[in-house]
Design an enzyme around this catalytic site. Sequence first.
Site, PDB file in Angstrom:
ATOM      1  N   SER A 111      -9.415   1.674   2.906  1.00 39.71           N
ATOM      2  CA  SER A 111      -8.556   2.425   2.026  1.00 39.71           C
ATOM      3  C   SER A 111      -7.496   1.575   1.331  1.00 39.71           C
ATOM      4  CB  SER A 111      -7.861   3.539   2.819  1.00 39.71           C
ATOM      5  OG  SER A 111      -7.042   2.983   3.847  1.00 39.71           O
ATOM      6  N   LYS A 127       0.840  -1.199   0.000  1.00 38.91           N
ATOM      7  CA  LYS A 127       0.000   0.000   0.000  1.00 38.91           C
ATOM      8  C   LYS A 127       0.874   1.247   0.000  1.00 38.91           C
ATOM      9  CE  LYS A 127      -3.888   1.971   2.657  1.00 38.91           C
ATOM     10  NZ  LYS A 127      -4.791   1.721   3.805  1.00 38.91           N
ATOM     11  N   SER A 162      -9.976  -0.751   7.023  1.00 39.46           N
ATOM     12  CA  SER A 162      -9.408  -0.643   5.683  1.00 39.46           C
ATOM     13  C   SER A 162      -8.747  -1.895   5.150  1.00 39.46           C
ATOM     14  CB  SER A 162      -8.412   0.522   5.635  1.00 39.46           C
ATOM     15  OG  SER A 162      -9.090   1.751   5.795  1.00 39.46           O
TER      16      SER A 162
END
Length: 391
Positions: free
Chosen positions: A112, A35, A136
């Site tokens: 996210s 990420k 997330s």
Amino acid sequence: MLLEKDPYHAFMPYEPIPVASASDGPLSGLTLGVKDLFDVAGYRTGCGCPTRLATSPVMTRTAPAVQRLLDAGAQFVGKTHTDELAWALYGMNAHFGTPVNPAAPDRIPGGSSSGSAAAVAGGLVDIAVGSDTGGSIRAPASFCGIWGIRPTHDRIPLDGAQALAPSFDTCGLFARDGNTLLRGMEVLAGPDTAPLPNAPELLWPTEMHAQLGEAQSALCSAAFDGLTAREVSVYPDGVEAAYATYLTTNGADCAEAIVPYIRASGMPLVRGIDGRAAAAEALTPEEIATARSARAAFRVHVESVVGEGVLLAPAVHDAPFRLDAPVEVFDGFRHDAMRLLCVAGMSGLPQVVFPAGKVNGAPYGVSLIGPRGSDLSLISLAIQLTAKDMP
């Protein structure tokens, strides 16, 4: 990215810079996505934010959590998309676009950690690093039909990662199956500090299941079919009181950790972040103190209820909604999901999510929540459950 093709728009289109990993190790043969909230040497860290990307230096040091995976032999493929500053739950970035949900292309991928989930679900990588503050990892795992874990809070270092709400922030993993998730987490988390007993008591959090619709409830029941679980209550003052406590304590953390950057940078605010930033700034010291006290009591209650047992819980309330859903869905879905997600978030307990089936053609996951420090044995229990090996 180091892939030739990215059909799911999972990766940031950075210039491909090879990242060294060990030639041998427990994760040899596995590919890795990271990420774009975590530093990787040779790359900038954009955090889904054009302003942040424009001012980010090329990093000279990799975040320790990511380095653990590289040192174990995982092969880095690229940095994955995230919601802006990781402050959202849907996976839709107004600046860099929305990754495609490989399991339901007309639905949101969840955020996210949307790019990491899409990369794993689409078979572009074997494991992917994500962060989970409010859900997330858990929400996109459920939405994309894969495995994911929010680990025990503070178990995995977050150095070299952008903070959002530090008393909630965690670093976890996605994988397409439980054994691969366990393999990655053995490296990332190290041995359990409090492994589950051989036959942990199974617990049924009634108020969590009461928040589900008929189809979702049926999938949960089917996933846990044949298991005997004792009914328990995990919301000592009710669902709404717990959620209000979550909103305030999370907002207070954000006001300290990320809102100062938002204001100082002058970055343009998209819908959603603008309201959350304003709400965080509006909190009074009295409100924050009261909520933090309530959170401490909530944590004590949940830990007491769980003991050395395991909650058989829904991950979120529903399957992912359509990308073209009306604005009312966008405004309300997050709150309904967070009423469930806040249980592990406020208590700091590990939660592993795995597929249960589909609702209206889209994936829906269920989860196990266990005691602090039981992360690996919790994954192992989920593997046994899905293999129908449990008595």
